[in-house]
Design an enzyme around this catalytic site. Structure first.
Site, PDB file in Angstrom:
ATOM      1  N   HIS A  53      -1.871  -4.359 -10.234  1.00 32.42           N
ATOM      2  CA  HIS A  53      -1.610  -5.494  -9.182  1.00 32.42           C
ATOM      3  C   HIS A  53      -3.142  -5.983  -8.878  1.00 32.42           C
ATOM      4  O   HIS A  53      -4.169  -5.685  -8.893  1.00 32.42           O
ATOM      5  CB  HIS A  53      -1.142  -4.273  -7.657  1.00 32.42           C
ATOM      6  CG  HIS A  53       0.165  -4.113  -8.188  1.00 32.42           C
ATOM      7  ND1 HIS A  53       1.031  -4.280  -6.803  1.00 32.42           N
ATOM      8  CD2 HIS A  53       0.492  -3.607  -9.056  1.00 32.42           C
ATOM      9  CE1 HIS A  53       1.240  -3.382  -7.149  1.00 32.42           C
ATOM     10  NE2 HIS A  53       1.457  -2.830  -8.274  1.00 32.42           N
ATOM     11  N   GLU A  55      -4.398  -7.126  -6.412  1.00 34.41           N
ATOM     12  CA  GLU A  55      -5.062  -6.930  -5.318  1.00 34.41           C
ATOM     13  C   GLU A  55      -5.794  -5.493  -5.615  1.00 34.41           C
ATOM     14  O   GLU A  55      -7.470  -5.839  -5.049  1.00 34.41           O
ATOM     15  CB  GLU A  55      -4.299  -6.120  -4.517  1.00 34.41           C
ATOM     16  CG  GLU A  55      -3.761  -6.767  -3.652  1.00 34.41           C
ATOM     17  CD  GLU A  55      -2.122  -7.252  -4.137  1.00 34.41           C
ATOM     18  OE1 GLU A  55      -1.931  -7.004  -5.482  1.00 34.41           O
ATOM     19  OE2 GLU A  55      -1.297  -6.778  -3.153  1.00 34.41           O
ATOM     20  N   CYS A  83       1.290  -4.445  -1.436  1.00 31.09           N
ATOM     21  CA  CYS A  83       2.336  -3.016  -1.452  1.00 31.09           C
ATOM     22  C   CYS A  83       1.609  -1.787  -0.854  1.00 31.09           C
ATOM     23  O   CYS A  83       0.469  -2.494  -0.113  1.00 31.09           O
ATOM     24  CB  CYS A  83       2.787  -3.119  -2.747  1.00 31.09           C
ATOM     25  SG  CYS A  83       1.545  -2.111  -3.520  1.00 31.09           S
ATOM     26  N   CYS A  86      -1.564  -1.504  -2.609  1.00 28.57           N
ATOM     27  CA  CYS A  86      -2.710  -2.670  -2.676  1.00 28.57           C
ATOM     28  C   CYS A  86      -2.733  -2.316  -0.818  1.00 28.57           C
ATOM     29  O   CYS A  86      -4.543  -2.548  -0.187  1.00 28.57           O
ATOM     30  CB  CYS A  86      -2.126  -3.583  -3.409  1.00 28.57           C
ATOM     31  SG  CYS A  86      -1.645  -3.698  -4.698  1.00 28.57           S
TER      32      CYS A  86
END
Length: 151
Positions: A53, A55, A83, A86
């Site tokens: 991801h 992040e 999420c 993250c």
């Protein structure tokens, strides 16, 4: 650097991710003086990595640049509400602030579906700023998924 300026950098990362066929999410980590330490866009498809991801990638790069995993004094700026993975990574990295654009009602963990970062049982709770350039961030995602549904 202002939150809006940093979000514009994150949006550029999101656009680039979308052009690569990734879900268009971008992230930037700012250092204590507002300097850009790292930036990334989603890379799950290309890397075949469920943890890639934006992040997580930006946090990893910022930590590598600083030479330590603690990112105290730093700000994580991301186009979509993080999420659980993250949000947890941001807490564990000890970032001081999380700034995000669009809310994720289906998987957000910074106030929408869950609120990982404000859980009083954890030893670190970053400040949260939500809704920065939310409309632009949300429109980018809507356009991306609209083109996927047409196919």
């Amino acid at each position: 650097m202002t939150d809006d300026e940093a979000m514009r950098l994150a949006l550029a990362e999101a656009v680039a991710a979308g052009e690569r066929g990734e879900i268009p999410v971008g992230a930037v980590v700012l250092g204590p003086d507002g300097e850009v330490l790292a930036a990334a866009g989603n890379d799950r498809e290309s890397a075949a990595d469920p943890t890639a991801h934006a992040e997580v990638l930006a946090l990893r790069r910022a930590a590598a640049r600083r030479g330590e995993w603690r990112l105290g004094g730093c700000t994580l700026v991301v186009t979509l509400e993080p999420c659980t993975m993250c949000a947890g990574a941001a807490v564990l990295a000890r970032v001081d602030r999380i700034v995000y654009g669009a809310t994720d009602d289906k998987g957000g963990a910074v106030g929408s579906l869950w609120d990982v970062v404000r859980d009083r049982r954890l030893n670190h709770r970053p400040e949260v700023v939500m809704g920065v350039l939310a409309e632009e961030s949300g429109e980018l995602l809507k356009r991306f998924f609209a083109t996927r549904r047409i196919r």
